[in-house]
Design a protein around this motif. Structure first.
Motif, mmCIF file in Angstrom:
data_model
loop_
_atom_site.group_PDB
_atom_site.id
_atom_site.type_symbol
_atom_site.label_atom_id
_atom_site.label_comp_id
_atom_site.label_asym_id
_atom_site.label_seq_id
_atom_site.Cartn_x
_atom_site.Cartn_y
_atom_site.Cartn_z
ATOM 1 N N LYS A 1 0.896 -1.101 0.178
ATOM 2 C CA LYS A 1 -0.136 0.406 -0.256
ATOM 3 C C LYS A 1 1.250 1.126 -0.019
ATOM 4 N N PHE A 2 2.492 1.229 0.646
ATOM 5 C CA PHE A 2 3.045 2.781 0.590
ATOM 6 C C PHE A 2 4.502 1.393 0.448
ATOM 7 N N THR A 3 5.436 2.450 0.536
ATOM 8 C CA THR A 3 6.733 1.953 0.002
ATOM 9 C C THR A 3 7.804 2.818 1.422
ATOM 10 N N LEU A 4 8.648 2.275 1.435
ATOM 11 C CA LEU A 4 9.951 3.161 2.566
ATOM 12 C C LEU A 4 10.924 3.092 1.822
ATOM 13 N N PRO A 5 11.721 4.332 1.516
ATOM 14 C CA PRO A 5 13.869 4.483 1.530
ATOM 15 C C PRO A 5 14.222 3.109 1.307
ATOM 16 N N ASP A 6 14.703 2.793 0.384
ATOM 17 C CA ASP A 6 15.745 1.378 -0.055
ATOM 18 C C ASP A 6 14.243 0.732 -0.434
ATOM 19 N N TYR A 7 13.309 0.108 -0.013
ATOM 20 C CA TYR A 7 12.433 -1.003 -0.001
ATOM 21 C C TYR A 7 11.326 -0.732 -1.508
ATOM 22 N N GLY A 8 11.901 -0.031 -1.826
ATOM 23 C CA GLY A 8 10.750 0.095 -3.791
ATOM 24 C C GLY A 8 10.779 -0.899 -4.225
ATOM 25 N N LEU A 9 12.115 -1.520 -4.774
ATOM 26 C CA LEU A 9 11.418 -3.029 -5.426
ATOM 27 C C LEU A 9 10.673 -3.896 -4.860
ATOM 28 N N TYR A 10 10.908 -4.055 -3.316
ATOM 29 C CA TYR A 10 10.680 -5.245 -3.084
ATOM 30 C C TYR A 10 8.695 -4.974 -3.106
ATOM 31 N N SER A 11 8.262 -3.333 -2.386
ATOM 32 C CA SER A 11 7.115 -2.751 -2.566
ATOM 33 C C SER A 11 6.235 -3.295 -3.853
ATOM 34 N N ALA A 12 7.068 -2.889 -4.757
ATOM 35 C CA ALA A 12 6.877 -2.765 -6.151
ATOM 36 C C ALA A 12 6.213 -4.328 -6.044
ATOM 37 N N THR A 13 6.618 -5.386 -5.984
ATOM 38 C CA THR A 13 6.271 -7.201 -6.245
ATOM 39 C C THR A 13 4.984 -6.802 -5.674
ATOM 40 N N LYS A 14 4.822 -6.378 -4.101
ATOM 41 C CA LYS A 14 3.967 -7.006 -3.342
ATOM 42 C C LYS A 14 2.097 -5.763 -3.817
ATOM 43 N N ALA A 15 2.933 -4.488 -4.443
ATOM 44 C CA ALA A 15 2.301 -4.260 -4.991
ATOM 45 C C ALA A 15 1.283 -4.951 -5.959
ATOM 46 N N ALA A 16 2.162 -4.906 -6.847
ATOM 47 C CA ALA A 16 1.524 -5.893 -8.182
ATOM 48 C C ALA A 16 0.871 -6.641 -7.480
ATOM 49 N N LEU A 17 1.554 -8.085 -6.699
ATOM 50 C CA LEU A 17 0.665 -8.936 -6.069
ATOM 51 C C LEU A 17 -0.609 -8.662 -5.619
ATOM 52 N N SER A 18 -1.269 -7.799 -4.895
ATOM 53 C CA SER A 18 -2.578 -7.164 -4.865
ATOM 54 C C SER A 18 -3.103 -6.710 -5.973
ATOM 55 N N HIS A 19 -2.696 -6.710 -6.631
ATOM 56 C CA HIS A 19 -3.663 -5.831 -7.588
ATOM 57 C C HIS A 19 -4.190 -7.209 -8.527
ATOM 58 N N VAL A 20 -2.766 -8.088 -8.751
ATOM 59 C CA VAL A 20 -3.678 -8.957 -9.289
ATOM 60 C C VAL A 20 -4.677 -9.569 -8.895
ATOM 61 N N CYS A 21 -4.434 -9.971 -7.509
ATOM 62 C CA CYS A 21 -5.436 -10.192 -6.331
ATOM 63 C C CYS A 21 -6.894 -9.777 -6.595
ATOM 64 N N ARG A 22 -6.697 -8.895 -7.089
ATOM 65 C CA ARG A 22 -8.215 -7.916 -6.611
ATOM 66 C C ARG A 22 -8.508 -8.551 -8.112
ATOM 67 N N SER A 23 -7.975 -7.798 -9.391
ATOM 68 C CA SER A 23 -8.448 -8.650 -10.361
ATOM 69 C C SER A 23 -8.864 -10.039 -10.652
ATOM 70 N N MET A 24 -7.936 -10.595 -10.395
ATOM 71 C CA MET A 24 -8.504 -11.936 -10.213
ATOM 72 C C MET A 24 -9.871 -12.848 -9.212
ATOM 73 N N ARG A 25 -10.261 -11.700 -8.421
ATOM 74 C CA ARG A 25 -10.876 -11.774 -7.236
ATOM 75 C C ARG A 25 -12.319 -11.701 -8.264
ATOM 76 N N CYS A 26 -12.205 -10.484 -8.456
ATOM 77 C CA CYS A 26 -13.910 -10.788 -9.463
ATOM 78 C C CYS A 26 -13.204 -11.685 -10.742
ATOM 79 N N GLU A 27 -12.410 -11.776 -11.508
ATOM 80 C CA GLU A 27 -12.377 -12.817 -12.833
ATOM 81 C C GLU A 27 -13.233 -14.105 -12.060
#
Length: 287
Positions: free
Chosen positions: A152-178
């Motif tokens: 849901k947000f990131t911190l300094p030096d955690y940009g790459l990790y946070s990006a993977t988790k944000a993407a996974l969260s969005h995929v889950c949201r999409s699959m939930r509808c599908e």
């Protein structure tokens, strides 16, 4: 949300990646205690064996598979292992992943590819293939992806990790509808700082001069109000299996903070700047 497999879990069959330690191991034990048949996977056999031995010793049913979730064909192999052991899969918890605390400019192309392959691509591939099998068989099921509060947000030096988790969260949201009309529930799990080996691994993965300073399984700078045990996450996952929900949060204050940052970006920016100043002071004192 649609029904998933709950509220009774007796006899349900669950696959948990990253199941040898931490959140994965705690969830395996909790699901076995609820009457589920469990397969845990991971790269190291010894932790997996310990988890299985503990579950079996308590009268549960469990087995394991050693492998790298990001390897070609591993998702299919895991589901085939579930077929061989239990006759099919009802639930997958795509939990395998690791942390990287490093500025984006300091990360190599290989480090970027690897964290996305493990944290995102492997998780989505497993959930996708499981969904296809459940749909083809006309059965309900439940797919869970382990995101993070940092989805849901990131911190300094955690940009790459946070990006993977944000993407996974969005995929889950999409699959939930599908998959809603197929009776297949899809949930994202959002732990806060959890006392596991995660941060020790993150320090090693981040390389010399990077990574968190860790004491007793958590970063020294982590606020105590955001620290929890893996058993807290495991209980929340079991509750979600019994009564499916879109997002699984294990900390009310964590959920509130994430929502606050999304609603008020200036507040979030102030927190980021303060955190960056703290990290610079630590780096300067270390020199």
């Amino acid at each position: 949300m649609k029904r998933g497999i709950g509220p009774r879990l007796d006899g349900g069959r669950i696959l948990i990646t990253g199941g040898g330690t931490g959140i994965g191991a705690a969830t395996a034990r909790a699901c076995a205690d609820a009457g589920m048949k469990v397969l845990v996977s991971g790269r190291r056999p010894e932790p997996l064996e310990r988890v299985v031995e503990e579950i079996v010793g308590r009268g549960g049913v469990a087995t394991f598979r050693v492998g790298d979730v990001a390897a070609a064909g591993e998702s299919e192999a895991l589901l085939d292992a579930m077929d061989a052991a239990f006759g099919g899969t009802d639930v997958v918890f795509a939990n395998a992943g690791y942390g990287l605390e490093k500025p984006v400019l300091a990360a190599s192309a290989e480090e970027i590819r690897r964290i996305f392959d493990v944290n995102l691509v492997a998780a989505v591939d497993l959930m996708r293939l499981t969904g296809l099998r459940l749909r083809a068989e006309g059965r309900p099921g439940h797919l869970l992806g382990c995101a993070s509060i940092l989805s849901k947000f990131t911190l300094p030096d955690y940009g790459l990790y946070s990006a993977t988790k944000a993407a996974l969260s969005h995929v889950c949201r999409s699959m939930r509808c599908e998959l809603a009309d197929d009776g297949i529930a899809v949930s994202s799990v959002h732990p806060v700082t959890t006392r596991t080996e995660f941060f020790d691994v993150a320090r090693k993965s981040s390389g010399e001069g990077h990574g968190p300073v860790v004491e007793d399984g958590v970063p020294t700078h982590a606020p105590k109000m955001f620290v929890q045990s893996p058993e807290v996450v495991a209980k929340a996952v079991v509750r979600c299996l019994r009564r499916p929900r879109a997002e699984v949060w294990t900390s009310r204050i964590g959920r509130f903070s994430a929502g606050l940052f999304e609603m008020f970006p200036p507040v979030y920016e102030q927190v980021l700047r303060a955190e960056m100043r703290r990290k610079r002071r630590e780096a300067a004192s270390a020199d």
